[in-house]
Write a protein that holds these residues in place. Structure first.
Motif, mmCIF file in Angstrom:
data_model
loop_
_atom_site.group_PDB
_atom_site.id
_atom_site.type_symbol
_atom_site.label_atom_id
_atom_site.label_comp_id
_atom_site.label_asym_id
_atom_site.label_seq_id
_atom_site.Cartn_x
_atom_site.Cartn_y
_atom_site.Cartn_z
ATOM 1 N N PRO A 37 8.663 6.506 -6.451
ATOM 2 C CA PRO A 37 8.965 7.639 -7.339
ATOM 3 C C PRO A 37 8.367 7.496 -8.741
ATOM 4 N N ASP A 38 8.238 6.285 -9.256
ATOM 5 C CA ASP A 38 7.634 6.085 -10.574
ATOM 6 C C ASP A 38 6.124 6.296 -10.569
ATOM 7 N N LYS A 39 5.537 6.361 -9.390
ATOM 8 C CA LYS A 39 4.103 6.602 -9.248
ATOM 9 C C LYS A 39 3.827 8.024 -8.756
ATOM 10 N N GLY A 40 4.821 8.886 -8.832
ATOM 11 C CA GLY A 40 4.643 10.277 -8.439
ATOM 12 C C GLY A 40 4.984 10.560 -6.987
ATOM 13 N N GLY A 41 5.564 9.597 -6.305
ATOM 14 C CA GLY A 41 5.915 9.788 -4.898
ATOM 15 C C GLY A 41 7.280 10.431 -4.732
ATOM 16 N N ASN A 42 7.641 10.610 -3.486
ATOM 17 C CA ASN A 42 8.898 11.235 -3.115
ATOM 18 C C ASN A 42 9.953 10.157 -2.869
ATOM 19 N N ALA A 43 11.105 10.258 -3.521
ATOM 20 C CA ALA A 43 12.159 9.254 -3.397
ATOM 21 C C ALA A 43 12.693 9.150 -1.975
ATOM 22 N N MET A 91 10.608 4.792 4.172
ATOM 23 C CA MET A 91 9.619 3.734 4.352
ATOM 24 C C MET A 91 10.284 2.368 4.190
ATOM 25 N N GLY A 92 11.179 2.235 3.225
ATOM 26 C CA GLY A 92 11.904 0.990 3.013
ATOM 27 C C GLY A 92 12.760 0.609 4.207
ATOM 28 N N ASN A 93 13.382 1.593 4.836
ATOM 29 C CA ASN A 93 14.183 1.336 6.035
ATOM 30 C C ASN A 93 13.310 0.853 7.195
ATOM 31 N N GLU A 94 12.128 1.452 7.334
ATOM 32 C CA GLU A 94 11.195 1.005 8.369
ATOM 33 C C GLU A 94 10.769 -0.436 8.102
ATOM 34 N N TYR A 95 10.506 -0.745 6.838
ATOM 35 C CA TYR A 95 10.099 -2.100 6.471
ATOM 36 C C TYR A 95 11.189 -3.111 6.855
ATOM 37 N N GLU A 96 12.427 -2.765 6.578
ATOM 38 C CA GLU A 96 13.536 -3.664 6.900
ATOM 39 C C GLU A 96 13.612 -3.947 8.398
ATOM 40 N N THR A 134 0.830 -1.203 0.000
ATOM 41 C CA THR A 134 0.000 0.000 0.000
ATOM 42 C C THR A 134 0.865 1.254 0.000
ATOM 43 N N LEU A 135 1.867 1.276 0.854
ATOM 44 C CA LEU A 135 2.759 2.432 0.936
ATOM 45 C C LEU A 135 3.608 2.580 -0.319
ATOM 46 N N ALA A 136 4.023 1.467 -0.911
ATOM 47 C CA ALA A 136 4.821 1.532 -2.136
ATOM 48 C C ALA A 136 4.032 2.178 -3.264
ATOM 49 N N LEU A 137 2.733 1.890 -3.329
ATOM 50 C CA LEU A 137 1.896 2.525 -4.348
ATOM 51 C C LEU A 137 1.838 4.037 -4.168
ATOM 52 N N LYS A 138 1.807 4.482 -2.925
ATOM 53 C CA LYS A 138 1.710 5.915 -2.649
ATOM 54 C C LYS A 138 3.051 6.635 -2.808
ATOM 55 N N LEU A 139 4.144 5.987 -2.391
ATOM 56 C CA LEU A 139 5.421 6.687 -2.270
ATOM 57 C C LEU A 139 6.436 6.379 -3.362
#
Length: 162
Positions: free
Chosen positions: A30-36, A42-47, A23-28
């Motif tokens: 960069p290829d979907k208009g999110g902020n890199a 968010m990726g660090n939190e996931y890890e 869900t967060l990947a869809l929002k954030l």
């Protein structure tokens, strides 16, 4: 520790964590208009959360159990990050990722990510846990979705429960 992107109160298993990540990947992304930068945070939190919840799974009745798998946090992230930018249908069924729609142009990418093609279902599938079929039972795609539950990510922004 507090988390900026993940709702820790709603996570009890790796499935819950992965659903929130998608869900967060869809929002954030960069290829979907999110902020890199936000996507990286968010990726660090996931890890860090994967270390706590990566081996916890739920039965279809909702009970949790622990199972050691060979899955890594990076493999799942890599798969979702690579396919989310294409105009394809992505279904998450249990621990499996199923991809359908116009996949012919990206079939080599799917193969390189570890996907296999299910001719009878006309979809690509991925299960990083080294799945081996143990029965001769043949389920249709709809039967699989009904049995395990399905989360559908359709095209760019829609996130629905199947």
């Amino acid at each position: 520790m507090s988390y900026k992107y993940f709702d820790i109160d709603k996570i009890v298993s790796s499935d819950d964590l992965k659903k929130q990540y998608r869900t967060l990947a869809l929002k954030l992304h960069p290829d979907k208009g999110g902020n890199a930068e936000q996507f990286k945070e968010m990726g660090n939190e996931y890890e860090s959360l994967f270390k706590a919840f990566g081996n916890i799974f739920k039965t279809k009745e909702g009970k949790t159990y622990t199972k050691e798998t060979g899955e890594s946090v990076y493999k799942f992230k890599d798969i979702i990050d690579n396919i989310i930018k294409y105009d394809i249908d992505i279904d998450i069924i249990g621990q499996w990722v199923w991809v359908g729609g116009n996949t012919y142009p990206i079939k080599e990418i799917l193969k390189s990510l570890g996907f296999s093609f299910a001719r009878g279902k006309k979809k690509w599938y991925y299960n990083g846990n080294g799945y081996k079929k143990r029965s001769y039972k043949h389920l249709s795609y709809d039967e699989i979705k009904n049995y395990y539950g399905c989360e559908n990510i359709k095209k760019s922004e829609d996130l629905k429960i199947c």
